[in-house]
Design a protein around this motif. Structure first.
Motif, PDB file in Angstrom:
ATOM      1  N   LEU A  55      14.261 -20.006 -98.445  1.00 22.38           N
ATOM      2  CA  LEU A  55      13.714 -20.378 -97.118  1.00 22.38           C
ATOM      3  C   LEU A  55      12.348 -19.760 -96.939  1.00 22.38           C
ATOM      4  CD1 LEU A  55      16.788 -19.568 -94.908  1.00 22.38           C
ATOM      5  CD2 LEU A  55      15.916 -21.720 -95.662  1.00 22.38           C
ATOM      6  N   PRO A  56      11.314 -20.550 -96.353  1.00 19.73           N
ATOM      7  CA  PRO A  56       9.893 -20.005 -96.042  1.00 19.73           C
ATOM      8  C   PRO A  56       9.772 -18.708 -95.258  1.00 19.73           C
ATOM      9  CG  PRO A  56      10.435 -21.975 -94.511  1.00 19.73           C
ATOM     10  CD  PRO A  56      11.601 -21.516 -95.359  1.00 19.73           C
ATOM     11  N   ILE A  98       1.190 -21.551-101.295  1.00 23.48           N
ATOM     12  CA  ILE A  98       1.941 -22.628-100.370  1.00 23.48           C
ATOM     13  C   ILE A  98       3.287 -22.098 -99.694  1.00 23.48           C
ATOM     14  CG2 ILE A  98       0.722 -24.646-101.352  1.00 23.48           C
ATOM     15  CD1 ILE A  98       3.173 -25.571-102.787  1.00 23.48           C
ATOM     16  N   ASP A  99       3.568 -22.591 -98.614  1.00 20.68           N
ATOM     17  CA  ASP A  99       4.780 -22.285 -98.203  1.00 20.68           C
ATOM     18  C   ASP A  99       5.886 -22.731 -99.085  1.00 20.68           C
ATOM     19  OD1 ASP A  99       4.128 -20.454 -95.624  1.00 20.68           O
ATOM     20  OD2 ASP A  99       2.837 -22.088 -95.664  1.00 20.68           O
ATOM     21  N   ALA A 100       7.159 -22.176 -98.906  1.00 23.99           N
ATOM     22  CA  ALA A 100       8.372 -22.759 -99.391  1.00 23.99           C
ATOM     23  C   ALA A 100       8.712 -24.220 -98.751  1.00 23.99           C
ATOM     24  CB  ALA A 100       9.522 -22.030 -99.321  1.00 23.99           C
ATOM     25  N   GLU A 101       8.265 -24.225 -97.464  1.00 18.38           N
ATOM     26  CA  GLU A 101       8.520 -25.450 -96.756  1.00 18.38           C
ATOM     27  C   GLU A 101       7.727 -26.735 -97.205  1.00 18.38           C
ATOM     28  OE1 GLU A 101      10.597 -25.757 -94.377  1.00 18.38           O
ATOM     29  OE2 GLU A 101      10.149 -27.563 -93.216  1.00 18.38           O
ATOM     30  N   LEU A 102       6.355 -26.342 -97.432  1.00 18.40           N
ATOM     31  CA  LEU A 102       5.480 -27.181 -98.249  1.00 18.40           C
ATOM     32  C   LEU A 102       5.720 -27.610 -99.448  1.00 18.40           C
ATOM     33  CD1 LEU A 102       2.743 -29.119 -97.721  1.00 18.40           C
ATOM     34  CD2 LEU A 102       1.746 -27.157 -98.803  1.00 18.40           C
ATOM     35  N   GLY A 157      -1.466 -21.885 -93.311  1.00 18.10           N
ATOM     36  CA  GLY A 157      -0.215 -22.473 -94.037  1.00 18.10           C
ATOM     37  C   GLY A 157       0.514 -23.409 -92.979  1.00 18.10           C
ATOM     38  N   ILE A 158       1.894 -23.514 -93.232  1.00 17.79           N
ATOM     39  CA  ILE A 158       2.654 -24.259 -92.642  1.00 17.79           C
ATOM     40  C   ILE A 158       2.747 -24.068 -91.092  1.00 17.79           C
ATOM     41  CG2 ILE A 158       4.764 -23.088 -92.794  1.00 17.79           C
ATOM     42  CD1 ILE A 158       4.548 -26.795 -93.586  1.00 17.79           C
ATOM     43  N   THR A 159       2.588 -22.905 -90.802  1.00 21.71           N
ATOM     44  CA  THR A 159       2.517 -22.342 -89.354  1.00 21.71           C
ATOM     45  C   THR A 159       1.458 -23.353 -88.587  1.00 21.71           C
ATOM     46  OG1 THR A 159       3.098 -20.239 -90.323  1.00 21.71           O
ATOM     47  CG2 THR A 159       2.705 -20.211 -87.802  1.00 21.71           C
ATOM     48  N   ALA A 160       0.297 -23.277 -89.007  1.00 17.65           N
ATOM     49  CA  ALA A 160      -0.815 -24.014 -88.414  1.00 17.65           C
ATOM     50  C   ALA A 160      -0.360 -25.687 -88.026  1.00 17.65           C
ATOM     51  CB  ALA A 160      -2.046 -24.203 -89.616  1.00 17.65           C
ATOM     52  N   ARG A 161       0.581 -26.209 -88.775  1.00 17.25           N
ATOM     53  CA  ARG A 161       1.113 -27.446 -88.635  1.00 17.25           C
ATOM     54  C   ARG A 161       1.669 -27.621 -87.468  1.00 17.25           C
ATOM     55  NH1 ARG A 161       1.443 -31.194 -93.670  1.00 17.25           N
ATOM     56  NH2 ARG A 161       2.037 -32.504 -92.191  1.00 17.25           N
ATOM     57  N   ALA A 162       2.447 -26.647 -87.072  1.00 15.10           N
ATOM     58  CA  ALA A 162       3.155 -26.299 -85.631  1.00 15.10           C
ATOM     59  C   ALA A 162       2.184 -26.170 -84.469  1.00 15.10           C
ATOM     60  CB  ALA A 162       4.085 -25.320 -85.678  1.00 15.10           C
TER      61      ALA A 162
END
Lengths: 403, 188
Positions: A127-128, A179-183, A298-303
């Motif tokens: 998990l990220p 990178i994030d685990a999510e990415l 990171g991925i947070t910026a997409r949200a």
């Protein structure tokens, strides 16, 4: 390395691949020809991709016994002139710390990919989380600067991996690519760039004779004022002595001289700090029309992007600053934003890490509010929006409008 | 246009690959934007696997799906786990031989993908049959794009098998559509 051959090995120009593989593609396009690593979720696919593709390009892949050895192997490879990379996640990144310092001290260009997962220790392996931000900065001991890039899409992962290699080569330093685990496990379209769409850099090769050569003398004959030394690989006949101890320009240990240590460490820091403009990447939206800022990475910026779109529809004047370069920390940029907004909201998948250098840069010019989430799930756009609205309301209560 | 599609089943059925060919069809061949996220249990086989694909004609920020427009279920366990989280006007596509109890208050299409794949000679292609049916039921991607995506993804020696599986899936989707339409007319 012949980029046409690389493109042939990578296959179709437009593909649908995950972030881990995008790091592999970026590395190969940048000319990476050595990889040493140890598999770990969620970074295994980086090693897997490298093990499959690198030999087809005449490169070398080694699976090491652990991450300490992996880091050692890429430093050694780098000193033979290779463009070297490793990849890991939290627990492995912890093990690499000592040798990252060795790469800093011995000015060995290399790239370390950290696909961030939840910790401490083995934590939530699949998990990220964004808990390694400060470890990246200060995980290895002693005064030093580090370069860290943090892409947020599959395409950007490819492009920033190329950039990571370029910066490593230009400044003779380890570069961290997070990178994030999510990415890492997320698939998205990627377009493989043509040669004229990206730059590939190489370390400055030696400009002097064997007799004159000093491996750690800053500059070279063409550019004596440069802070980065020129490079002769092991085996080239140029005498090279490499140590993690404080050393003189010939590379020989000089551990009792305050002057040599001071000069050396300041130069290692300054070669990075003096070139911030060359390595500071970021993206802004509504920068000139906002009084609230979301600062994310990171991925947070997409949200956050979705949350900003929704907030603007509701008439909330929010802008967004997305940091791609995390270290060296872009404090000037944060200061510019602090001067134009009254509130900064900082969503992070940790209990508050980047908020500290942000607050330090802001220095009281506006309020800075954390929006933390841990447990292995990315903030939803709704959570970001809600958190932002709550922060705005608290801000109003704190400073009632002068009526 | 934004479609959130969840494909679930047990590990080893090729659920993630099904999502991959769907996302690739949309992103690489239909000029749309697509994101695939996945999650699976620690088991190499078995356990619940799911993949989620968001397809849009605009850029996509948050990568996860919020709730499904389409749920494709290939195992009973996965169906029970995810049936609650479907949009009001969302649809469900199930393999009725594997998801025996598929009661849900959503428009439901029954595609016996595993049986069709077995008849074609290899049940491993059930996932490809299913994405074929998904394509003709939802039209979220074009058949051409899906065909290209599948053929680009599978190894050369399995191209023919997968072409036939996908075509069978397109037809099975059409049949499931007409059955659903008839049921809707008779008020069942």
């Amino acid at each position: 390395m012949d980029t046409n051959l690389v493109r042939q090995v990578l296959g179709q120009k437009v593909q649908f691949i995950h972030g881990d593989m995008a790091c592999v593609y970026g590395a190969l396009l940048a000319g990476c020809n050595f990889f040493a690593g140890y598999p770990i979720t969620p970074a295994t696919e980086v090693a897997e991709g490298m093990s499959e593709l690198l030999p087809k390009l005449g490169g070398r892949y080694i699976q090491m016994e652990d991450e300490i050895a992996s880091m050692g192997a890429i430093i050694g490879a780098s000193w033979t002139g290779a463009k070297a990379m490793t990849s890991t996640s939290g627990p492995g990144f912890s093990l690499m710390q000592e040798n990252i310092g060795y790469a800093v001290m011995s000015e060995a260009p290399c790239v370390i990919v950290n696909v961030q997962r939840s910790g401490p220790s083995t934590g939530q392996p699949t998990l990220p989380a964004q808990g390694d931000m400060m470890q990246a900065r200060w995980g290895t001991h002693g005064d030093h600067e580090i370069i860290m890039l943090y892409p947020y899409s599959v395409q950007e992962a490819l492009e920033m991996t190329i950039t990571a290699f370029n910066l490593a080569e230009k400044y003779r330093t380890p570069v961290l690519l997070f990178i994030d685990a999510e990415l890492g496990h997320m698939q998205e379209k990627v377009v493989i760039p043509e040669d004229d769409e990206f730059e590939v850099c190489y370390r400055q090769t030696v400009t002097v004779s064997k007799e004159e050569y000093q491996a750690f003398r800053p500059g070279n004959n063409a550019h004596p004022d440069r802070l980065v030394p020129e490079f002769a690989p092991f085996g080239s006949g140029y005498r090279t002595y490499v140590t993690g101890l404080t050393h003189n320009e010939a590379g020989l240990p000089r551990t009792n001289s305050p002057e040599i240590h001071d000069r050396m460490i300041r130069r290692l820091c300054e070669k990075i700090l003096a070139n911030r403009a060359d390595m500071t990447f970021f993206k802004e939206s509504y920068a000139d029309d906002c009084d609230i800022a979301l600062v994310a990475y990171g991925i947070t910026a997409r949200a956050c992007e979705d949350a900003v779109a929704e907030a603007r529809e509701r008439g909330i004047k929010v802008g967004m600053l997305r940091l791609i370069t995390i270290w060296p920390f872009p404090e000037d940029l944060i200061q510019q934003w602090a001067r134009k907004v009254r509130l900064m909201v900082v969503p992070e998948m940790n209990l508050g890490q980047m908020i500290h250098p942000i607050r330090e840069a802001v220095a009281g010019q506006c309020r800075v509010v954390p929006l933390n989430k841990i447990g292995g799930e990315v903030h939803t756009p709704g959570e970001i929006l809600e958190g932002m609205v709550r922060a705005i309301e608290r801000e109003r209560e704190r400073e009632p409008a002068a009526a | 246009m934004k479609q959130e599609i969840r494909i679930c089943g047990f590990g080893g059925q090729g659920v993630v690959l099904a999502g991959h060919v769907l996302g690739k069809a949309a992103a690489a061949y239909d000029g749309l934007t697509a994101i695939l996220t996945q999650s699976y249990g620690p088991e190499a086989r078995g356990g619940a696997a799911r993949t989620e694909v968001v397809i849009s004609d605009r850029s996509i920020g948050y990568p996860r799906i919020v709730s499904a427009d389409v749920l494709v279920a290939m195992s009973q366990e996965a169906f029970h786990k995810f049936r609650e989280d479907i949009r009001e006007h969302g649809i469900v596509i199930v393999d009725p031989d594997l998801v025996i109890d598929h009661q849900v208050e959503r428009k439901t299409y029954r595609v016996p993908a595993t049986r069709i794949a077995e008849e074609l000679g290899n049940k491993i292609t059930a996932n490809v049959v299913m994405v074929g049916a998904l394509t003709s039921i939802t039209e979220v991607v074009t058949r051409d794009a899906m065909m290209q995506s599948v053929l680009e993804t599978v190894p050369a020696r399995f191209k023919d098998l997968n072409r036939r599986a996908l075509e069978a899936g397109f037809r099975a989707g059409e049949e499931a559509r007409s059955v659903e339409a008839t049921l809707a007319l008779t008020g069942e």
